[in-house]
Design an enzyme around this catalytic site. Structure first.
Site, PDB file in Angstrom:
ATOM      1  N   ASP A 168       0.813  -1.207   0.000  1.00  0.00           N
ATOM      2  CA  ASP A 168       0.000   0.000   0.000  1.00  0.00           C
ATOM      3  C   ASP A 168       0.850   1.263   0.000  1.00  0.00           C
ATOM      4  O   ASP A 168       0.423   2.305  -0.505  1.00  0.00           O
ATOM      5  CB  ASP A 168      -0.912   0.002   1.226  1.00  0.00           C
ATOM      6  CG  ASP A 168      -1.938  -1.120   1.192  1.00  0.00           C
ATOM      7  OD1 ASP A 168      -2.118  -1.698   0.103  1.00  0.00           O
ATOM      8  OD2 ASP A 168      -2.535  -1.417   2.234  1.00  0.00           O
ATOM      9  N   GLY A 169       2.057   1.188   0.558  1.00  0.00           N
ATOM     10  CA  GLY A 169       2.928   2.355   0.595  1.00  0.00           C
ATOM     11  C   GLY A 169       3.296   2.872  -0.783  1.00  0.00           C
ATOM     12  O   GLY A 169       3.507   4.079  -0.954  1.00  0.00           O
TER      13      GLY A 169
END
Length: 467
Positions: free
Chosen positions: A206-207
């Site tokens: 997700d980063g």
């Protein structure tokens, strides 16, 4: 520029969207959205049933009256100018034969029904930005496969971060040295990618999607995120058969989830003079903005305003203001509900509040939140944006948060509903429990102890069970 026509005789809206990057089209059926208005503009008025009005809305959400005999009026009425979108269709605005919402210039934006949001390209995409998870050797091989395929098979210009090319382990990947010279490097904060990128591919967790969002502080190209990280809540695609999946997307066969972002502005003012001390800080965040007490041992004491009205004072460890996308991140760990990313809302979640009755709340996406330090606060507050850009908030400073008109168009692997609930089940183990036994499996036990004289003590006796 968008033109919107609202007629009291019809529930349909005619919408023309001029976005050249995201490139979705409004369908011709009845699912096309109506105008979304801010909560403050909802006033019932009695008007003739033949009334017709036309507005013009630009990409900033500003409205202009259109008259047959004159050009657009550049004046705006209302106390709070609206420059953010409500990413959802609004209901029919006429109530009965005479009542309807009063027309004014606080109308925000028009967007089609989220269920019908599909990606389309005005022209074939030529440039692609590839974001790779850092410090993860397992992503190196997929990264090399992807960039080689994009360059050789699709003849696309591939942008990558300059620090990625400095990784010495990439040189050991077969065939990468021949591809290195064809990549376009960029440096964050130095090279402007605005209007240079047609398409974004994320490889990691997700980063990587949060980082891609931070690179574009205005319009964001469509993002296709592959799950190669540890969580992958926002990355629905698997890298297996990536060629087939990317061909479908490049041909325009994909659904979109418009993930709203928050526009956060910090205004610095001198406590004595009340005048601005420096230029305001403005950032767009995809998950949340967090106001906390930082390293201080004292409770944070901050005031929360909604559209200029004081709502409450927050005493505790801090406050989380999040998007629906961020509702499954820090906010849910602090006790908030999980909201689908297509819901037009802003979540306000206290962090360990000094009051048991202070529960998380959800407010409309069209409002403006303001956070200031209470004059009697014992310490300053600290603000972070998607976990970055940590800044101190002093007395006299204010943080203003609204919904941005620039969402992140996230490409779905299947559709909005399937992707989101699959992520809830796989990443958060939502509602995972041991299933109840079927009644047939307990029928023997039920029949053998159906007598009214049976008690819990009798069931525990071995002689009763043997009989």
């Amino acid at each position: 520029m968008m033109m919107v026509r609202c007629d009291s005789h019809s529930s349909q809206s005619v919408t023309h969207h001029a976005s050249h990057i995201v490139g979705w089209k409004s369908p011709s059926n009845n699912k096309a959205a109506v105008v979304a208005s801010s909560p403050q503009s909802m006033m019932i008025t009695s008007v003739p049933t033949t009334a017709t009005a036309i507005w013009s809305l630009d990409l900033e959400g500003h409205t202009r009256n259109v008259r047959p005999d004159e050009q657009f009026s550049r004046t705006r009425s209302g106390t709070w100018p609206r420059t953010r979108s409500l990413n959802a269709p609004s209901p029919i605005q006429q109530f009965g034969p005479c009542g309807r919402i009063m027309k004014n210039s606080a109308m925000v934006m028009t967007i089609q029904d989220p269920a019908s949001q599909r990606l389309t390209w005005y022209k074939p995409p030529l440039t692609v930005l590839v974001i790779k998870k850092i410090r993860d050797d397992s992503v190196l091989s997929p990264f090399v496969q992807l960039v080689k395929w994009l360059i050789t098979e699709k003849r696309m210009v591939v942008f990558v971060e300059h620090s990625v090319l400095d990784d010495p382990l990439l040189s050991n990947q077969p065939g990468f040295n021949m591809t290195r010279d064809k990549l376009m490097p960029f440096r964050e904060g130095k090279d402007d990618l605005t209007d240079k990128i047609d398409f974004i591919v994320c490889l990691g967790g997700d980063g990587t999607l949060l980082y891609a969002s931070s690179l574009f502080q205005q319009s964001v190209p469509p993002v296709m995120a592959f799950h190669l990280g540890s969580l992958g809540f926002l990355t629905p695609f698997e890298f297996v058969n990536f060629e087939e999946q990317m061909i479908n997307v490049l041909e325009g066969n994909a659904a979109l989830t418009l993930r709203s972002r928050l526009r956060c502005i910090i205004l610095r003012k001198d406590e004595a003079t009340g005048k601005p001390t420096k230029a305001p800080t403005s950032l767009l965040v995809l998950n949340e903005v967090v106001i906390d007490r930082g390293p201080s041992p004292y409770l944070s004491n901050i005031d929360l305003y909604l559209d200029g009205k004081h709502i409450t004072s927050v005493q505790g460890d801090g406050l989380i203001v999040s998007t629906p996308t961020g509702s499954t991140a820090y906010a849910v760990a602090a006790g908030a509900s999980m909201i689908h990313p297509s819901v037009p809302a802003i979540m306000v979640t206290p962090i360990c509040p000094h009051s048991l009755s202070f529960r998380p709340i959800v407010v409309p996406a069209g409002v403006e939140l303001k956070v200031t330090l209470h004059p009697d606060a014992r310490n300053t507050a600290w603000v972070s944006f998607d976990g970055r850009h940590h800044q101190e908030l002093n007395v006299g400073d204010s943080l203003r948060v609204t919904t941005s008109i620039y969402p992140v168009p996230s490409i779905c692997a299947q559709d909005q509903i399937t992707d989101w609930f699959d992520s809830l089940a796989e990443c958060l183990h939502w509602n995972v429990r041991k299933k109840q036994r079927h009644l047939d499996e307990l029928s023997d036990l039920t029949r053998s102890h159906s007598s009214s004289n049976d008690t819990l003590d009798s069931l525990d006796r071995p002689d009763t069970l043997d009989s």
